[in-house]
Design an enzyme around this catalytic site. Structure first.
Site, PDB file in Angstrom:
ATOM      1  N   THR A  47       5.960  18.877 -67.924  1.00  0.00           N
ATOM      2  CA  THR A  47       5.868  17.727 -66.646  1.00  0.00           C
ATOM      3  C   THR A  47       6.261  17.377 -66.034  1.00  0.00           C
ATOM      4  OG1 THR A  47       5.186  15.454 -67.459  1.00  0.00           O
ATOM      5  CG2 THR A  47       7.345  16.446 -67.755  1.00  0.00           C
ATOM      6  N   LYS A  48       7.613  18.609 -65.248  1.00  0.00           N
ATOM      7  CA  LYS A  48       8.024  18.189 -64.420  1.00  0.00           C
ATOM      8  C   LYS A  48       7.311  19.226 -63.188  1.00  0.00           C
ATOM      9  CE  LYS A  48      12.262  16.362 -65.997  1.00  0.00           C
ATOM     10  NZ  LYS A  48      12.832  15.223 -66.167  1.00  0.00           N
ATOM     11  N   ASP A  49       6.218  19.704 -63.843  1.00  0.00           N
ATOM     12  CA  ASP A  49       5.390  20.303 -62.352  1.00  0.00           C
ATOM     13  C   ASP A  49       5.004  18.897 -61.469  1.00  0.00           C
ATOM     14  OD1 ASP A  49       5.313  22.644 -63.754  1.00  0.00           O
ATOM     15  OD2 ASP A  49       3.534  22.885 -63.676  1.00  0.00           O
ATOM     16  N   THR A  79      12.631  21.282 -64.703  1.00  0.00           N
ATOM     17  CA  THR A  79      12.257  21.187 -63.250  1.00  0.00           C
ATOM     18  C   THR A  79      12.920  22.047 -62.816  1.00  0.00           C
ATOM     19  OG1 THR A  79      12.574  18.711 -63.484  1.00  0.00           O
ATOM     20  CG2 THR A  79      13.479  19.399 -61.453  1.00  0.00           C
TER      21      THR A  79
END
Length: 347
Positions: A47-49, A79
């Site tokens: 999800t850090k994209d 991240t």
């Protein structure tokens, strides 16, 4: 006339629009309908994209980030990988201060994505000069033309999810969700997504998953930072020993704490029941939902959406390693099948 080749210009165009998948077996003993947002479908497998691309492009738009600059960040791994990936495409240098709790797999991935990595001791206070927070700050002060992403205290972390994850979930569920569940580390994912969803329907209940050894749950309930809550734990990317301003506690209705052992086994169970080979934090998220369901938080009409943040390939030396699980004391009589030798060598 030749047809145009249908291709993306680069991997950054693949970020977002991750699928929602119904959980059929792992939650079968509980009432309600459970759906997972599978963030490992992002090109950087987490999800850090979303925040990496959003924050960098906002910095470019505002003229803060210029060609040849260096991106600096503190990270438990995901991240950092996303920032390194975006830096490769956009031509920036990338320096990462990483917690020693991060798996060897994650650290190797960061290095091989071209980032300079500083591995810092995990179990020191946030203001200790050796902590990854302080190391990143020092490097930012020393390196001219550097930009410190500072995800724990950057409102853009929240905005990224308000503008992407939240709208995607609302559209994918046709607004029919009743509960939203996400692990809380920096707090950006749960806060931005929850803000958007509650703007659409204030009745949606938002649950944050925290770790034993973290201060977030007690702070949410008392508004007091209690250092006595802090002690070492193994789950990466979940919980904190400080209070991030990227967490909007007002949009979170309640927290549920999970422990290292249960979360590790639940990650393995996800693979064996749903075919989802996901990370330690994904195991923690499902474990949290199980505990909430056991408390009768959900009923047969509940539509529960949970964020499963990253891929299992980053935890091969941890939760998916029998040796590591044994070293942690995570195997006992109740999970003997999990450690059974399923590999047979033919001679």
């Amino acid at each position: 006339m030749k047809e145009n080749i249908k291709a993306y210009n680069n991997v950054l165009e693949l970020i977002g629009q991750t699928p929602l998948v119904k959980l059929n077996r792992i939650m079968k003993d509980y009432p309600g309908n459970y759906y997972a947002k599978i963030e490992s479908f992002n090109p950087g497998h987490s999800t850090k994209d979303r925040i990496a691309l959003y924050i960098i492009e906002e910095a470019e738009r505002k003229g803060i980030l210029k060609p040849g600059d260096t991106i600096i960040e503190t990270t438990s791994g995901n991240t950092g990988f996303s920032l390194a990936m975006v830096s490769v495409i956009k031509g920036y240098e990338c320096i990462l201060a990483v917690s020693s709790k991060s798996s060897k797999d994650k650290i190797a991935m960061l290095k091989n994505m071209g980032a300079k990595v500083y591995v810092c001791p995990a179990h020191v206070s946030a203001d200790d000069p050796r902590s990854y927070y302080q190391v990143a700050k020092r490097l930012h002060e020393e390196i001219k033309g550097s930009v410190y992403i500072n995800q724990y205290f950057n409102d853009l972390n929240i905005d990224a999810h308000y503008n992407s994850t939240g709208p995607e979930i609302w559209e994918q569920t046709n607004g029919q969700l009743t509960h939203f569940v996400a692990c809380c580390g920096t707090g950006g994912t749960i806060s931005g997504t929850a803000r958007y969803l509650k703007d659409q329907n204030s009745d949606i209940r938002v649950m944050g998953i925290d770790a034993y050894g973290s201060v977030l749950k007690k702070y949410h309930e008392t508004k007091e930072f209690d250092s006595n809550e802090i002690y070492p734990y193994r789950i990466e990317g979940l919980g904190k020993n400080l209070i991030p301003t990227a967490t909007d506690f007002e949009v979170i209705d309640q927290f549920e704490k999970v422990n290292d052992e249960d979360s590790a086994h639940t990650a393995r169970e996800l693979a064996k029941t749903e075919g989802l080979f996901l990370g330690y934090t994904s195991g923690a998220a499902i474990q949290g939902i199980k505990q909430l369901a056991a408390q009768d938080v959900f009923d047969e009409y509940s539509n529960v959406i949970v964020i499963l943040p990253d891929h299992g390939s980053r935890y091969m030396s941890k939760v998916y390693s029998d040796d590591w699980m044994m070293e942690q004391g995570f195997f006992d009589s109740k999970n003997e099948a999990d450690v059974a030798n399923k590999v047979e060598f033919i001679k």
